[in-house]
Design an enzyme around this catalytic site. Structure first.
Site, mmCIF file in Angstrom:
data_model
loop_
_atom_site.group_PDB
_atom_site.id
_atom_site.type_symbol
_atom_site.label_atom_id
_atom_site.label_comp_id
_atom_site.label_asym_id
_atom_site.label_seq_id
_atom_site.Cartn_x
_atom_site.Cartn_y
_atom_site.Cartn_z
ATOM 1 C CG HIS A 172 63.113 68.507 81.771
ATOM 2 N ND1 HIS A 172 62.586 69.021 82.937
ATOM 3 C CD2 HIS A 172 62.151 67.687 81.256
ATOM 4 C CE1 HIS A 172 61.374 68.532 83.125
ATOM 5 N NE2 HIS A 172 61.081 67.718 82.125
ATOM 6 C CG HIS A 221 68.652 66.866 78.176
ATOM 7 N ND1 HIS A 221 67.423 66.614 77.619
ATOM 8 C CD2 HIS A 221 68.904 65.826 78.987
ATOM 9 C CE1 HIS A 221 66.951 65.469 78.065
ATOM 10 N NE2 HIS A 221 67.834 64.971 78.900
#
Length: 215
Positions: free
Chosen positions: A69, A162
């Site tokens: 992330h 993401h």
């Protein structure tokens, strides 16, 4: 022809939700570091979103999670605590169903944080969108990138990093298209016709209609 009666119109409302965490295991003490949500009404994103980083209270972000992330410890070190963020999240989403891809993971982290802070667990109906994807593509890979690819929505840049809002925005579009693929159901009831309820969604919730009349 008489004008349509607003009182007889229905609103199909969902919040698409996602978390990012310090690692993969609640049992090992990992914590939420980001909570995001995107509203979808009548199969259109409304532009309303919720987003907050969350202070993991001393828990370091694992390298594997950082690689996924891109959130560094310094990003969340001054973020609000979960106990400050969660009531704001609940106020914004209200009682709408929450659509989450791999919902047991995210809901497990949220409810663990609620337990630690003495807060009530998520009261909303939970729809695990992986279950819906499995109904449409039985026996095939149903992670978010795979499903997005089948629907022409795959974004290689998002796949590299993401974060919660990017995932929610993608899942919102995936969810809208999956609803259409489920033969344009008249209510969310129809999504579960002949299918097994999600493990974290009670049978009573799985078979109830969630369409509500406009006030």
């Amino acid at each position: 022809m008489p004008a349509s009666d607003p009182q007889n119109q229905t609103v199909e409302r969902f919040w698409i939700a996602d978390t990012e965490t310090t690692g993969l295991s609640v049992e090992d003490g990992d914590r939420i570091i980001e909570l995001g949500a995107v509203e979808v009404v009548n199969r259109v994103r409304t532009g309303r979103t919720f987003h907050s980083y969350i202070n993991p209270e001393g828990r370091r972000i694992s390298y594997g999670s950082f690689e996924a992330h891109g959130i560094h410890d310094t990003v969340v070190q001054d973020a609000p605590l979960f106990g400050e963020v969660y009531p704001k999240f609940c106020h914004m989403v209200g009682d709408a169903p929450l659509v989450i891809h791999n919902a047991p993971f995210d809901v497990g982290f949220i409810n663990d944080a609620c337990r630690r802070d003495g807060l009530p667990p998520l009261p909303n109906p939970i729809i695990n969108s992986i279950d819906t994807a499995s109904l449409i593509w039985p026996g095939r890979t149903v992670n978010l990138d795979a499903v997005a690819g089948r629907l022409g929505l795959y974004d290689p840049e998002r796949a590299k990093k993401h974060d919660a809002i990017k995932d929610c925005t993608l899942l919102a579009e995936v969810w809208i298209r999956m609803l259409a693929l489920r033969e344009n159901p008249q209510s969310q009831n129809d999504l579960f016709a002949g299918s097994q309820a999600s493990k974290i969604t009670s049978p009573a919730v799985a078979v109830r209609g969630w369409s509500t009349k406009l006030l």
